[in-house]
Design a protein around this motif. Structure first.
Motif, PDB file in Angstrom:
ATOM      1  N   LYS A  55     -38.982  -5.550   0.740  1.00 62.81           N
ATOM      2  CA  LYS A  55     -39.456  -5.713  -0.643  1.00 62.81           C
ATOM      3  C   LYS A  55     -38.009  -6.032  -1.467  1.00 62.81           C
ATOM      4  O   LYS A  55     -37.920  -7.294  -2.281  1.00 62.81           O
ATOM      5  CB  LYS A  55     -40.276  -5.063  -1.538  1.00 62.81           C
ATOM      6  N   GLN A  93     -35.987  -9.289  -0.485  1.00 59.67           N
ATOM      7  CA  GLN A  93     -36.719 -10.550  -0.979  1.00 59.67           C
ATOM      8  C   GLN A  93     -36.637 -10.625  -2.241  1.00 59.67           C
ATOM      9  O   GLN A  93     -36.231 -11.763  -2.885  1.00 59.67           O
ATOM     10  CB  GLN A  93     -38.214 -10.346  -0.475  1.00 59.67           C
ATOM     11  N   SER A  94     -36.772  -9.690  -3.188  1.00 61.22           N
ATOM     12  CA  SER A  94     -36.740  -9.718  -4.661  1.00 61.22           C
ATOM     13  C   SER A  94     -35.422  -9.718  -5.332  1.00 61.22           C
ATOM     14  O   SER A  94     -35.173 -10.611  -6.194  1.00 61.22           O
ATOM     15  CB  SER A  94     -37.383  -8.535  -5.490  1.00 61.22           C
ATOM     16  N   LYS A 129     -32.848 -10.949  -3.503  1.00 61.05           N
ATOM     17  CA  LYS A 129     -32.103 -12.093  -2.734  1.00 61.05           C
ATOM     18  C   LYS A 129     -30.627 -11.693  -2.233  1.00 61.05           C
ATOM     19  O   LYS A 129     -29.742 -12.132  -2.395  1.00 61.05           O
ATOM     20  CB  LYS A 129     -32.044 -13.357  -3.484  1.00 61.05           C
ATOM     21  N   PHE A 154     -42.226 -11.561   4.768  1.00 61.77           N
ATOM     22  CA  PHE A 154     -41.230 -11.405   3.890  1.00 61.77           C
ATOM     23  C   PHE A 154     -40.130 -12.335   4.113  1.00 61.77           C
ATOM     24  O   PHE A 154     -39.821 -12.820   5.084  1.00 61.77           O
ATOM     25  CB  PHE A 154     -40.429  -9.822   4.268  1.00 61.77           C
ATOM     26  N   ASP A 155     -39.814 -12.785   2.802  1.00 68.63           N
ATOM     27  CA  ASP A 155     -38.500 -14.032   2.670  1.00 68.63           C
ATOM     28  C   ASP A 155     -37.120 -13.439   3.059  1.00 68.63           C
ATOM     29  O   ASP A 155     -36.631 -12.648   1.935  1.00 68.63           O
ATOM     30  CB  ASP A 155     -38.534 -14.775   1.468  1.00 68.63           C
ATOM     31  N   LEU A 156     -36.494 -13.628   4.247  1.00 67.20           N
ATOM     32  CA  LEU A 156     -35.247 -12.993   4.106  1.00 67.20           C
ATOM     33  C   LEU A 156     -34.152 -13.811   4.488  1.00 67.20           C
ATOM     34  O   LEU A 156     -33.026 -13.726   4.676  1.00 67.20           O
ATOM     35  CB  LEU A 156     -35.167 -12.049   5.867  1.00 67.20           C
ATOM     36  N   SER A 198     -32.180 -14.961   2.209  1.00 68.28           N
ATOM     37  CA  SER A 198     -31.115 -14.987   1.444  1.00 68.28           C
ATOM     38  C   SER A 198     -30.089 -14.426   2.063  1.00 68.28           C
ATOM     39  O   SER A 198     -28.730 -14.610   1.893  1.00 68.28           O
ATOM     40  CB  SER A 198     -31.328 -14.201   0.227  1.00 68.28           C
ATOM     41  N   SER A 255     -34.882 -13.774  10.681  1.00 74.13           N
ATOM     42  CA  SER A 255     -34.204 -13.913   9.157  1.00 74.13           C
ATOM     43  C   SER A 255     -33.323 -15.398   9.077  1.00 74.13           C
ATOM     44  O   SER A 255     -32.932 -15.624   7.944  1.00 74.13           O
ATOM     45  CB  SER A 255     -33.106 -12.820   9.307  1.00 74.13           C
TER      46      SER A 255
END
Length: 419
Positions: A307, A310-311, A313, A336-338, A340, A363
Protein backbone atom coordinates in the motif's frame (compact mmCIF):
# COMPACT_ATOMS: atom_id res chain seq x y z
CA UNK A 1 38.90 -7.45 0.81
CA UNK A 2 37.84 -3.86 1.31
CA UNK A 3 35.21 -1.88 -0.51
CA UNK A 4 37.67 0.77 -1.61
CA UNK A 5 41.30 0.39 -2.55
CA UNK A 6 43.79 3.28 -2.85
CA UNK A 7 43.50 4.85 -6.31
CA UNK A 8 47.22 5.28 -6.79
CA UNK A 9 48.45 1.95 -5.45
CA UNK A 10 51.09 0.31 -7.63
CA UNK A 11 48.97 -2.84 -8.00
CA UNK A 12 46.05 -0.76 -9.29
CA UNK A 13 48.26 0.98 -11.88
CA UNK A 14 49.93 -2.24 -12.98
CA UNK A 15 46.85 -4.40 -13.43
CA UNK A 16 44.06 -1.96 -14.24
CA UNK A 17 43.73 -3.03 -17.90
CA UNK A 18 43.82 -6.72 -16.92
CA UNK A 19 40.60 -6.68 -14.91
CA UNK A 20 38.17 -8.97 -16.78
CA UNK A 21 35.08 -7.00 -15.77
CA UNK A 22 36.26 -3.94 -17.71
CA UNK A 23 35.45 -5.78 -20.96
CA UNK A 24 31.73 -5.68 -20.08
CA UNK A 25 31.59 -2.52 -17.97
CA UNK A 26 28.59 -0.26 -18.72
CA UNK A 27 29.40 2.60 -21.06
CA UNK A 28 27.77 5.16 -18.76
CA UNK A 29 29.74 4.15 -15.65
CA UNK A 30 33.44 4.73 -15.04
CA UNK A 31 35.16 2.01 -13.03
CA UNK A 32 38.10 4.27 -12.14
CA UNK A 33 35.95 7.20 -11.02
CA UNK A 34 37.51 9.34 -8.30
CA UNK A 35 35.95 9.56 -4.86
CA UNK A 36 36.55 12.12 -2.14
CA UNK A 37 35.09 10.95 1.20
CA UNK A 38 33.53 13.17 3.83
CA UNK A 39 32.32 12.50 7.35
CA UNK A 40 28.81 11.03 7.33
CA UNK A 41 27.44 13.93 9.38
CA UNK A 42 28.75 16.35 6.74
CA UNK A 43 26.76 14.34 4.20
CA UNK A 44 23.60 15.03 6.19
CA UNK A 45 24.42 18.72 6.63
CA UNK A 46 24.93 19.09 2.89
CA UNK A 47 21.52 17.61 2.17
CA UNK A 48 19.93 19.79 4.87
CA UNK A 49 21.40 22.85 3.16
CA UNK A 50 20.26 21.71 -0.28
CA UNK A 51 16.91 20.08 0.48
CA UNK A 52 15.85 21.85 3.71
CA UNK A 53 12.09 21.84 3.02
CA UNK A 54 11.94 18.43 1.35
CA UNK A 55 10.41 15.55 3.29
CA UNK A 56 13.15 13.42 4.80
CA UNK A 57 11.10 10.82 6.68
CA UNK A 58 7.57 9.49 6.41
CA UNK A 59 6.71 7.37 9.45
CA UNK A 60 3.24 5.98 10.19
CA UNK A 61 1.60 9.08 8.73
CA UNK A 62 3.93 11.74 10.17
CA UNK A 63 6.57 13.51 8.10
CA UNK A 64 9.74 15.41 8.99
CA UNK A 65 11.75 17.63 6.66
CA UNK A 66 15.50 17.56 6.18
CA UNK A 67 15.72 20.80 8.16
CA UNK A 68 13.86 19.20 11.08
CA UNK A 69 15.98 16.04 11.05
CA UNK A 70 19.14 18.13 10.82
CA UNK A 71 18.11 20.32 13.78
CA UNK A 72 17.19 17.23 15.79
CA UNK A 73 20.61 15.67 15.15
CA UNK A 74 22.29 18.91 16.29
CA UNK A 75 20.37 18.82 19.56
CA UNK A 76 21.22 15.15 20.02
CA UNK A 77 24.90 15.94 19.45
CA UNK A 78 24.95 18.70 22.06
CA UNK A 79 23.07 16.54 24.54
CA UNK A 80 25.44 13.62 24.01
CA UNK A 81 28.49 15.82 24.44
CA UNK A 82 27.04 17.01 27.75
CA UNK A 83 26.95 13.32 28.78
CA UNK A 84 30.61 12.97 27.89
CA UNK A 85 30.27 11.42 24.44
CA UNK A 86 33.20 12.17 22.15
CA UNK A 87 35.87 10.44 20.15
CA UNK A 88 36.30 6.90 21.41
CA UNK A 89 32.79 6.68 22.86
CA UNK A 90 30.70 3.79 21.56
CA UNK A 91 26.96 4.50 21.43
CA UNK A 92 24.57 1.62 20.81
CA UNK A 93 21.32 1.97 18.90
CA UNK A 94 18.65 -0.54 19.97
CA UNK A 95 15.98 0.83 17.68
CA UNK A 96 13.62 -0.12 14.85
CA UNK A 97 13.39 2.04 11.72
CA UNK A 98 12.23 5.42 13.03
CA UNK A 99 13.14 9.10 12.63
CA UNK A 100 14.75 8.70 16.08
CA UNK A 101 17.24 6.27 14.58
CA UNK A 102 18.27 8.85 11.98
CA UNK A 103 18.64 11.81 14.35
CA UNK A 104 20.75 9.75 16.77
CA UNK A 105 22.76 8.06 14.01
CA UNK A 106 24.03 11.40 12.73
CA UNK A 107 23.94 13.07 16.14
CA UNK A 108 26.44 10.54 17.47
CA UNK A 109 28.79 11.31 14.57
CA UNK A 110 28.48 15.05 15.19
CA UNK A 111 29.39 14.47 18.83
CA UNK A 112 32.44 12.50 17.66
CA UNK A 113 31.25 9.06 18.75
CA UNK A 114 30.98 5.67 17.07
CA UNK A 115 27.72 3.81 16.40
CA UNK A 116 27.19 0.19 17.42
CA UNK A 117 24.11 -1.33 15.77
CA UNK A 118 21.98 -3.70 17.84
CA UNK A 119 19.28 -6.06 16.62
CA UNK A 120 16.13 -5.34 18.70
CA UNK A 121 15.12 -9.00 18.37
CA UNK A 122 18.28 -10.26 20.10
CA UNK A 123 18.01 -11.86 23.51
CA UNK A 124 19.43 -10.07 26.53
CA UNK A 125 22.31 -12.56 26.57
CA UNK A 126 23.17 -11.78 22.94
CA UNK A 127 22.92 -8.04 23.55
CA UNK A 128 25.16 -8.23 26.61
CA UNK A 129 27.76 -10.22 24.71
CA UNK A 130 27.88 -7.60 21.97
CA UNK A 131 27.94 -4.75 24.49
CA UNK A 132 30.93 -6.24 26.29
CA UNK A 133 32.81 -6.96 23.09
CA UNK A 134 32.19 -3.50 21.62
CA UNK A 135 32.62 -1.65 24.93
CA UNK A 136 29.36 0.20 24.38
CA UNK A 137 28.88 2.75 27.15
CA UNK A 138 25.63 4.46 26.12
CA UNK A 139 22.56 2.73 24.69
CA UNK A 140 19.68 4.48 22.90
CA UNK A 141 16.27 2.82 22.80
CA UNK A 142 12.53 3.50 22.81
CA UNK A 143 10.08 3.36 25.72
CA UNK A 144 8.42 0.31 24.19
CA UNK A 145 8.37 -2.29 26.95
CA UNK A 146 9.95 -5.04 24.85
CA UNK A 147 12.98 -2.81 24.25
CA UNK A 148 13.15 -1.00 27.58
CA UNK A 149 13.10 -4.27 29.51
CA UNK A 150 16.17 -5.45 27.61
CA UNK A 151 17.97 -2.15 28.17
CA UNK A 152 17.23 -2.29 31.90
CA UNK A 153 18.58 -5.84 32.05
CA UNK A 154 21.79 -4.62 30.42
CA UNK A 155 22.06 -1.87 33.03
CA UNK A 156 21.50 -4.44 35.75
CA UNK A 157 24.24 -6.60 34.25
CA UNK A 158 26.65 -3.68 34.35
CA UNK A 159 27.58 -3.93 30.67
CA UNK A 160 26.50 -0.37 29.82
CA UNK A 161 26.69 2.87 31.79
CA UNK A 162 23.66 4.83 30.60
CA UNK A 163 20.45 4.36 28.63
CA UNK A 164 18.75 7.13 26.67
CA UNK A 165 15.02 6.44 26.39
CA UNK A 166 13.05 8.00 23.54
CA UNK A 167 9.28 8.33 23.22
CA UNK A 168 7.60 6.19 20.58
CA UNK A 169 4.26 8.00 20.84
CA UNK A 170 5.95 11.33 20.08
CA UNK A 171 6.88 9.96 16.65
CA UNK A 172 3.23 9.55 15.67
CA UNK A 173 0.72 12.08 14.31
CA UNK A 174 -1.25 13.80 17.09
CA UNK A 175 -4.37 11.62 17.03
CA UNK A 176 -2.42 8.36 16.62
CA UNK A 177 -0.14 9.43 19.46
CA UNK A 178 -3.09 10.03 21.80
CA UNK A 179 -4.76 6.74 20.88
CA UNK A 180 -1.51 4.84 21.28
CA UNK A 181 -0.98 6.23 24.79
CA UNK A 182 -4.54 5.24 25.73
CA UNK A 183 -5.04 1.87 24.08
CA UNK A 184 -1.46 0.59 23.91
CA UNK A 185 -0.42 1.64 27.41
CA UNK A 186 0.52 -1.94 28.27
CA UNK A 187 3.12 -1.88 25.48
CA UNK A 188 4.94 1.07 27.06
CA UNK A 189 7.53 0.88 29.82
CA UNK A 190 7.97 3.51 32.51
CA UNK A 191 11.63 4.55 32.77
CA UNK A 192 10.80 6.77 35.76
CA UNK A 193 9.91 3.71 37.84
CA UNK A 194 13.04 1.79 36.93
CA UNK A 195 15.34 0.76 39.77
CA UNK A 196 18.10 2.06 37.50
CA UNK A 197 16.46 5.45 36.90
CA UNK A 198 19.65 7.23 37.97
CA UNK A 199 21.33 5.78 34.86
CA UNK A 200 18.47 6.60 32.50
CA UNK A 201 18.25 9.83 30.51
CA UNK A 202 15.01 10.82 28.79
CA UNK A 203 15.33 12.02 25.21
CA UNK A 204 13.28 15.13 25.93
CA UNK A 205 15.82 16.17 28.57
CA UNK A 206 18.80 15.27 26.37
CA UNK A 207 17.63 17.48 23.49
CA UNK A 208 16.45 20.43 25.58
CA UNK A 209 19.20 22.66 24.18
CA UNK A 210 19.96 25.09 21.34
CA UNK A 211 21.74 22.51 19.17
CA UNK A 212 25.05 24.38 19.17
CA UNK A 213 27.32 21.43 19.72
CA UNK A 214 31.10 21.57 19.71
CA UNK A 215 32.39 20.69 16.25
CA UNK A 216 34.63 17.62 16.13
CA UNK A 217 37.42 17.12 13.60
CA UNK A 218 36.73 13.80 11.89
CA UNK A 219 39.31 12.12 9.65
CA UNK A 220 37.15 10.05 7.27
CA UNK A 221 39.86 7.52 6.36
CA UNK A 222 40.80 6.75 9.96
CA UNK A 223 37.89 7.47 12.30
CA UNK A 224 35.53 4.54 12.89
CA UNK A 225 31.91 5.49 12.20
CA UNK A 226 30.20 2.16 12.84
CA UNK A 227 30.98 -1.14 14.53
CA UNK A 228 28.82 -3.48 12.48
CA UNK A 229 28.42 -6.92 14.00
CA UNK A 230 28.36 -9.85 11.63
CA UNK A 231 28.50 -13.61 12.00
CA UNK A 232 30.78 -13.89 8.98
CA UNK A 233 31.86 -17.48 8.36
CA UNK A 234 32.28 -18.54 11.98
CA UNK A 235 28.83 -17.86 13.39
CA UNK A 236 30.39 -15.85 16.22
CA UNK A 237 29.49 -12.17 15.66
CA UNK A 238 32.45 -9.85 15.29
CA UNK A 239 32.43 -6.08 14.87
CA UNK A 240 33.49 -4.93 11.42
CA UNK A 241 35.21 -1.56 11.85
CA UNK A 242 33.77 0.73 9.18
CA UNK A 243 35.25 4.19 8.77
CA UNK A 244 33.41 7.28 7.59
CA UNK A 245 35.27 6.86 4.28
CA UNK A 246 34.20 3.22 3.93
CA UNK A 247 30.53 4.10 4.27
CA UNK A 248 30.53 7.44 2.47
CA UNK A 249 32.44 6.17 -0.56
CA UNK A 250 30.15 3.15 -0.83
CA UNK A 251 27.25 5.60 -1.06
CA UNK A 252 29.09 7.46 -3.83
CA UNK A 253 29.65 4.15 -5.62
CA UNK A 254 25.92 3.40 -5.51
CA UNK A 255 25.12 6.92 -6.70
CA UNK A 256 27.41 6.35 -9.66
CA UNK A 257 25.83 2.96 -10.34
CA UNK A 258 22.14 3.92 -10.24
CA UNK A 259 22.37 6.37 -13.12
CA UNK A 260 18.59 6.55 -13.57
CA UNK A 261 18.02 8.20 -10.16
CA UNK A 262 18.12 11.93 -9.41
CA UNK A 263 18.89 13.90 -6.22
CA UNK A 264 15.95 15.53 -4.49
CA UNK A 265 13.20 13.57 -6.22
CA UNK A 266 13.45 9.91 -5.17
CA UNK A 267 11.44 8.09 -2.50
CA UNK A 268 13.15 5.10 -0.86
CA UNK A 269 11.29 2.30 0.90
CA UNK A 270 12.79 1.61 4.33
CA UNK A 271 11.50 -1.94 4.73
CA UNK A 272 14.77 -3.60 5.71
CA UNK A 273 16.05 -2.84 9.25
CA UNK A 274 18.63 -0.06 9.62
CA UNK A 275 20.65 -2.12 12.10
CA UNK A 276 21.65 -4.32 9.14
CA UNK A 277 24.44 -2.96 6.96
CA UNK A 278 22.46 -3.42 3.72
CA UNK A 279 19.66 -1.07 4.76
CA UNK A 280 22.02 1.27 6.62
CA UNK A 281 23.78 1.92 3.31
CA UNK A 282 21.12 1.55 0.60
CA UNK A 283 18.26 3.22 2.49
CA UNK A 284 19.66 5.46 5.24
CA UNK A 285 23.01 6.74 3.99
CA UNK A 286 22.09 6.62 0.30
CA UNK A 287 18.71 8.19 0.99
CA UNK A 288 20.27 11.07 2.93
CA UNK A 289 22.99 11.65 0.33
CA UNK A 290 20.35 11.81 -2.43
CA UNK A 291 18.00 14.08 -0.51
CA UNK A 292 15.43 11.32 -0.88
CA UNK A 293 12.23 10.82 1.08
CA UNK A 294 12.61 7.74 3.26
CA UNK A 295 9.42 5.80 3.89
CA UNK A 296 10.08 4.01 7.16
CA UNK A 297 8.46 0.82 8.43
CA UNK A 298 9.26 -0.16 12.05
CA UNK A 299 8.48 -3.75 11.06
CA UNK A 300 7.65 -5.38 7.76
CA UNK A 301 3.97 -5.96 7.02
CA UNK A 302 3.29 -7.17 3.49
CA UNK A 303 -0.06 -5.46 2.93
CA UNK A 304 1.18 -2.19 4.38
CA UNK A 305 4.39 -2.27 2.32
CA UNK A 306 2.48 -2.73 -0.94
CA UNK A 307 0.00 0.00 0.00
CA UNK A 308 2.85 2.39 0.83
CA UNK A 309 4.62 1.78 -2.46
CA UNK A 310 1.38 2.58 -4.25
CA UNK A 311 0.28 5.58 -2.14
CA UNK A 312 3.70 7.27 -1.82
CA UNK A 313 4.81 6.36 -5.36
CA UNK A 314 8.08 4.98 -4.02
CA UNK A 315 10.88 4.83 -6.59
CA UNK A 316 13.60 2.77 -4.84
CA UNK A 317 13.15 -0.60 -3.13
CA UNK A 318 16.12 -2.38 -1.56
CA UNK A 319 15.09 -5.86 -0.46
CA UNK A 320 16.01 -9.49 0.05
CA UNK A 321 14.76 -12.41 -2.07
CA UNK A 322 12.21 -13.49 0.55
CA UNK A 323 10.68 -9.99 0.49
CA UNK A 324 10.24 -10.01 -3.29
CA UNK A 325 8.91 -13.56 -3.19
CA UNK A 326 6.40 -12.61 -0.47
CA UNK A 327 5.16 -9.74 -2.61
CA UNK A 328 4.71 -12.03 -5.60
CA UNK A 329 2.75 -14.51 -3.49
CA UNK A 330 0.31 -11.87 -2.27
CA UNK A 331 -3.11 -12.99 -3.57
CA UNK A 332 -3.89 -9.50 -4.89
CA UNK A 333 -0.42 -8.50 -6.10
CA UNK A 334 -1.72 -7.47 -9.55
CA UNK A 335 -4.16 -5.02 -7.96
CA UNK A 336 -1.33 -2.87 -6.58
CA UNK A 337 0.26 -0.17 -8.73
CA UNK A 338 4.04 -0.64 -8.50
CA UNK A 339 4.80 1.33 -11.67
CA UNK A 340 6.54 4.15 -9.76
CA UNK A 341 9.50 1.86 -8.91
CA UNK A 342 12.67 2.76 -10.82
CA UNK A 343 15.40 0.86 -8.98
CA UNK A 344 14.97 -2.42 -7.13
CA UNK A 345 18.02 -4.16 -5.70
CA UNK A 346 18.22 -7.57 -4.06
CA UNK A 347 20.92 -8.71 -1.66
CA UNK A 348 21.50 -10.83 1.43
CA UNK A 349 20.95 -14.17 -0.33
CA UNK A 350 20.89 -15.60 -3.87
CA UNK A 351 17.98 -14.28 -5.94
CA UNK A 352 16.08 -17.08 -7.73
CA UNK A 353 15.84 -16.33 -11.45
CA UNK A 354 12.10 -17.03 -11.51
CA UNK A 355 11.53 -14.48 -8.70
CA UNK A 356 13.52 -11.86 -10.58
CA UNK A 357 11.61 -12.39 -13.84
CA UNK A 358 8.17 -12.51 -12.23
CA UNK A 359 8.77 -9.38 -10.16
CA UNK A 360 9.96 -7.48 -13.22
CA UNK A 361 6.79 -8.51 -15.04
CA UNK A 362 4.56 -7.34 -12.19
CA UNK A 363 6.38 -4.07 -11.44
CA UNK A 364 7.94 -3.17 -14.82
CA UNK A 365 11.07 -2.34 -12.80
CA UNK A 366 14.44 -4.04 -13.32
CA UNK A 367 15.36 -6.10 -10.25
CA UNK A 368 19.16 -6.19 -10.02
CA UNK A 369 21.08 -8.55 -7.79
CA UNK A 370 24.16 -7.44 -5.90
CA UNK A 371 26.64 -8.82 -3.42
CA UNK A 372 28.35 -7.44 -0.39
CA UNK A 373 29.16 -8.10 3.23
CA UNK A 374 29.61 -6.06 6.35
CA UNK A 375 33.37 -5.97 5.92
CA UNK A 376 33.02 -4.32 2.48
CA UNK A 377 30.67 -1.66 3.86
CA UNK A 378 28.79 -3.42 2.14
CA UNK A 379 28.12 -3.26 -1.64
CA UNK A 380 30.96 -4.83 -3.64
CA UNK A 381 29.30 -6.00 -6.86
CA UNK A 382 26.01 -5.42 -8.65
CA UNK A 383 24.32 -6.10 -11.94
CA UNK A 384 23.98 -2.93 -14.04
CA UNK A 385 20.61 -1.20 -14.03
CA UNK A 386 20.71 -1.09 -17.83
CA UNK A 387 22.44 -4.35 -18.84
CA UNK A 388 24.36 -6.43 -19.42
CA UNK A 389 22.59 -8.61 -16.84
CA UNK A 390 23.56 -12.24 -16.43
CA UNK A 391 20.91 -14.44 -14.83
CA UNK A 392 22.09 -16.00 -11.59
CA UNK A 393 25.06 -13.63 -11.34
CA UNK A 394 25.92 -11.15 -8.59
CA UNK A 395 27.14 -8.75 -11.25
CA UNK A 396 30.42 -6.89 -11.62
CA UNK A 397 32.47 -4.79 -9.19
CA UNK A 398 31.21 -1.30 -8.43
CA UNK A 399 33.65 1.52 -9.27
CA UNK A 400 37.12 1.31 -7.69
CA UNK A 401 36.41 -2.12 -6.19
CA UNK A 402 38.84 -4.94 -6.96
CA UNK A 403 37.71 -8.55 -6.70
CA UNK A 404 40.39 -11.19 -6.36
CA UNK A 405 39.84 -14.93 -5.86
CA UNK A 406 42.71 -16.50 -3.90
CA UNK A 407 43.73 -20.07 -3.19
CA UNK A 408 42.50 -21.37 0.17
CA UNK A 409 45.94 -22.75 1.05
CA UNK A 410 47.88 -19.74 -0.25
CA UNK A 411 46.41 -16.26 0.07
CA UNK A 412 49.16 -14.89 -2.19
CA UNK A 413 48.10 -17.07 -5.10
CA UNK A 414 45.46 -15.51 -7.34
CA UNK A 415 43.32 -18.01 -9.22
CA UNK A 416 42.40 -17.73 -12.87
CA UNK A 417 39.01 -17.35 -14.53
CA UNK A 418 36.76 -20.28 -13.70
CA UNK A 419 38.87 -21.53 -10.79
Amino acid sequence: MTAVRPRNSSSSKKRRTDYPWLKVYPDNISWDAEFHPVALNDMLDESVATFATRTCTRFLGKTMTYAEIGAASDQVAKGLQALGVGKGTHVGLLLPNTPTYISFFFGVFKAGGTIVNYNPLYTVEELEGQAKDSETSVLVTLDLKMLLDKAEAMLAGGVIDKVIVCSFADLLPSLKSLLFRIFKRKDLGDPGKSVHSDKIVLERDLVANDGRYKKVDIEPHHDIAVLQYTGGTTGTPKGAMLTHANLNINVQQIQGWATNLDPGVERVMGVLPFFHVFAMTTVLNYGVAMGAEMILMPRFELDEALKLIQSTKATVLPGVPTLYNAMLNHPKITSFDLSSLKFCISGGAPLPIEVKKRFEEVSSCSLVEGYGLSETSPVATCNPVEGPVKDGSIGIPVPQTVISIRAIDNSEKELGIGE
